[in-house]
Design a protein around this motif. Structure first.
Motif, PDB file in Angstrom:
ATOM      1  N   TYR A  16       0.825  -1.203   0.000  1.00  0.00           N
ATOM      2  CA  TYR A  16       0.000   0.000   0.000  1.00  0.00           C
ATOM      3  C   TYR A  16       0.865   1.261   0.000  1.00  0.00           C
ATOM      4  CZ  TYR A  16      -4.505  -2.400   0.652  1.00  0.00           C
ATOM      5  OH  TYR A  16      -5.645  -3.144   0.466  1.00  0.00           O
ATOM      6  N   LEU A  23      -5.986  -4.212  -3.255  1.00  0.00           N
ATOM      7  CA  LEU A  23      -6.751  -3.117  -2.660  1.00  0.00           C
ATOM      8  C   LEU A  23      -8.190  -3.548  -2.405  1.00  0.00           C
ATOM      9  CD1 LEU A  23      -5.550  -0.142  -4.904  1.00  0.00           C
ATOM     10  CD2 LEU A  23      -5.134  -0.364  -2.441  1.00  0.00           C
ATOM     11  N   LEU A  39      -6.425   5.930  -2.074  1.00  0.00           N
ATOM     12  CA  LEU A  39      -6.466   4.486  -2.313  1.00  0.00           C
ATOM     13  C   LEU A  39      -7.844   4.010  -2.758  1.00  0.00           C
ATOM     14  CD1 LEU A  39      -4.186   3.093   0.558  1.00  0.00           C
ATOM     15  CD2 LEU A  39      -3.634   3.384  -1.876  1.00  0.00           C
TER      16      LEU A  39
END
Length: 427
Positions: free
Chosen positions: A9, A177, A296
């Motif tokens: 991430y 994700l 994100l």
């Protein structure tokens, strides 16, 4: 959180949140042309560009940065050849001089650059070919704005690599994700691992938004909002994001930090969050954690859609901003999920008809929808499964919208391009 997922991430943020000067499609053309000249080793006698329809669509109506107000693929490619620095990648035109602009104007008038439509290729596809004194060089970019897949000099391949996962050169796995893990990462991330990229995003994008509000760029969507809608945070959030686009689409030379390969998306995903954080008197750490969420979540949606399509990226970016606003006001996973679903169910059908001044208005509309989605989600109001493309869970709803953008709108994308280049009789 597992260490490998945590590090992945962090790498996604580092790979995505990079500075770019001007709209990323003309900049990618300038980058390819500048790299081709570098490989050739001398000033070329001409340049030939072959581009996908989505590239042509996103360059046709936008001002090339540092060009003195000029537009077009020929301008972007020629300016890249004349004054571009390939080593600077998305800031390739940062050091262009007035002499470079004057020379570019002259070369464009003489037909120095030609362009053709490449059919049956990836949505983001650029080939720049230059030649001089019997020598030639060719550079191919696919799927991501600076991802060179092939370099040829004098008919000999001197560099080649496969597209790999989503065409990425940055060795990150976006497939991992998901909304729940994004929120967990935002809760747990050590500020020292993200403060540099997020701090730059706040600095650059705030600056260009202010420029858009202080000058008469484009259609002045941001200024119009503040002039007629008031100064409530819900208006300011829309106005700041729109103003950044007003400036960027009209050739403002200030850099922005992008998201999903797009400056408009980078501004949409950050500026409303920054404005709400200021309204709530949140400290820097709280803001940065919210920006982790917004960035994100947007990237998560775009991985299903692709870099370029007929789907307006302002929607996925605004969706991320809405999710972050919910997060920063104490929203749970369920409330964040409702915000995302409500946004998608509302404005998921906005089409992309190229980069130009009306992008600012689409950003304002998408952010408005995301703010409404936030307030609805916080009081347990949500569009239900079975209503249109909405499903029982947020992840499936995101995938559904991604499928529509990637597959369902493919023919729409073609027809939008045909209309833009006058190849269809709408009567």
């Amino acid at each position: 959180m597992e260490r490998d997922l945590y590090e992945n991430y962090c790498r996604i943020l580092e790979a995505e949140l990079v500075p770019a000067l001007g709209c990323t499609e003309p900049i990618a053309i300038a980058y390819g042309a500048a790299k081709a000249r570098e490989v050739l080793g001398m000033f070329p006698e001409g340049v030939e560009m072959s581009c996908s329809g989505n590239i042509i669509k996103n360059v046709k109506g936008v001002t090339v940065p540092n060009s003195g107000g000029l537009k077009g693929i020929d301008v972007a490619a020629t300016l890249g050849v004349v004054g571009g620095d390939a080593d600077s990648q998305l800031e390739v035109l940062e050091h262009v001089t007035e002499e470079d602009i004057a020379r570019t104007r002259d070369l464009v008038k003489k037909g120095f650059c030609t362009c053709s439509l490449a059919e049956g290729v990836e949505n983001l596809y650029i080939v720049a070919k230059v030649w001089a004194q019997g020598h030639s060089a060719q550079v191919t970019i696919i799927n991501r704005h600076t991802y060179i897949t092939r370099i040829v000099k004098d008919d000999q391949v001197i560099f080649e690599r496969s597209l790999g996962l989503e065409g990425d050169a940055d060795q990150v796995d976006r497939s991992r994700l998901n909304v729940r893990d994004i929120l967990r990462f935002a809760d747990e991330v050590d500020m020292k691992d993200v403060s540099a990229v997020l701090g730059r995003q706040v600095e650059y994008n705030t600056a260009i938004a202010q420029a858009g509000l202080s000058k008469s760029y484009g259609a002045q969507v941001g200024r119009t909002l503040l002039q007629y809608y008031g100064s409530d945070v819900k208006v300011r959030a829309r106005a700041k994001a729109a103003a950044g686009s007003d400036a960027r689409m009209s050739g403002c030379s200030m850099p922005v930090v992008i998201n999903s390969g797009s400056g408009n998306q980078g501004m949409t995903v950050s500026l409303p969050v920054i404005e709400f954080a200021r309204e709530l008197n949140l400290d820097q750490e709280a803001l940065y954690r919210a920006l982790v969420v917004s960035n994100l979540i947007a990237i998560h949606q775009k991985k299903y859609i692709g870099s370029l399509s007929a789907y307006c990226g302002a929607v996925s970016a605004a969706c991320g901003a809405g999710a972050a606003i919910t997060y920063m006001t104490g929203g749970s996973y369920e409330e964040v999920s409702r915000t995302i679903v409500n946004t998608i169910a509302n404005v998921g059908g906005i089409v992309c008809d190229g980069a130009k001044s009306s992008c600012a208005a689409k950003i304002a509309s998408a952010v408005d929808a995301a703010i409404l989605a936030h307030y609805m989600g916080m009081v347990n109001r949500c569009f239900k499964a079975g209503e249109g493309i909405v499903k029982e869970d947020v992840e499936t709803t995101i995938k559904n919208m991604g499928y529509i953008g990637r597959v369902g709108m493919k023919e729409t994308d073609t027809e939008i391009l045909n209309i833009m280049i006058d190849k269809v009789d709408v009567e």
